[in-house]
Design a protein around this motif. Sequence first.
Motif, short mmCIF file in Angstrom:
data_model
loop_
_atom_site.label_atom_id
_atom_site.label_comp_id
_atom_site.label_asym_id
_atom_site.label_seq_id
_atom_site.Cartn_x
_atom_site.Cartn_y
_atom_site.Cartn_z
N HIS A 77 -4.60 4.90 5.25
CA HIS A 77 -4.32 4.29 6.40
C HIS A 77 -2.98 3.43 6.59
O HIS A 77 -2.78 2.64 6.91
N HIS B 179 1.19 -2.28 4.98
CA HIS B 179 0.72 -0.77 5.45
C HIS B 179 1.80 -0.07 6.01
O HIS B 179 1.26 1.29 6.41
N HIS C 281 0.71 -1.30 0.02
CA HIS C 281 0.10 -0.11 -0.08
C HIS C 281 0.85 1.20 -0.04
O HIS C 281 2.11 1.37 0.06
N HIS D 104 -5.52 0.71 -2.51
CA HIS D 104 -6.95 0.59 -2.41
C HIS D 104 -7.62 1.56 -3.56
O HIS D 104 -7.53 2.79 -3.68
#
Length: 267
Positions: free
Chosen positions: A13, A225, A7, A38
């Motif tokens: 996030h 992440h 990500h 995303h």
Amino acid sequence: MNDYHLHTKLCKHATGEMYEYIESAIEKGIKEICFTDHIPLPDEFDLKHRMRLKDMDVYLNWIESCKKKYKEISILTGIEADYIEGYEDYLESFISQYPFDLVIMAVHFVKQWPKGQWVFSYNLPDKSITQIYNDYFEAVLKGINTGFFDIVGHLDLIKESNFSILKTNSNNIDKIVNKIFDRGMSVEVNTSGLHKHINEIYPSFDILKKIIKKGIPILFSSDSHSPEHVGFKFNEVMKYLSDFNGVKLATYKKRHLTLHTLTQEYI
Ligand SMILES: [Zn+2]
Ligand SMILES: [Zn+2]
């Protein structure tokens, strides 16, 4: 060794800069990575956890400039695309608009459930765990059936520690495994569960065994992440998989699948 699920801070996030993910991968000896942030959804649905449509150009430009800067690692362009029933037209046109190397399918939301309830924090007191599993896996099956995606992401994201999916919902899994095979898709071995409460990979080893036995290709993904999670516990999981015969590893480029055999050179 590749990590096909990273990500960026554009989804709001994830932490760290893209170069930190890349350098973390290089440090760990990873040869190829793919950014898969995303996907933006219609009507700014779940905007808090994903890119805005106008972030897409920024995202693609960032990846292109990283490709130019880092020659010692192969960097791919991907997307983690939510499958939500009703969004098919949007997904089909979105995915075809961009030059992705691979598209991961993710079911984070189930259409019949109250809007905005994530599959890992649902509150459905009137449903049994078997029904909840069934709702989720039916959505996964529909997503696979669209033919829009290359890879099934975190296949058993819905799982609860104390309720084995294969005990209660093995029918769902059998249908999914057959459909993935028919569609020529791959399944990610997502290690992010190993630093979460569930403390297991997605999918669990018992489901992964069925997938491998069927001859479905797999690939490794950290679903990072944050930069330190790149390649998280890949060596341990690889070692475990080396006991299996005939494991097929998938790589992608421009949405074209190439198969490799898992051999000692990877371990
Ligand atoms: Zn995320
Ligand atoms: Zn992800």
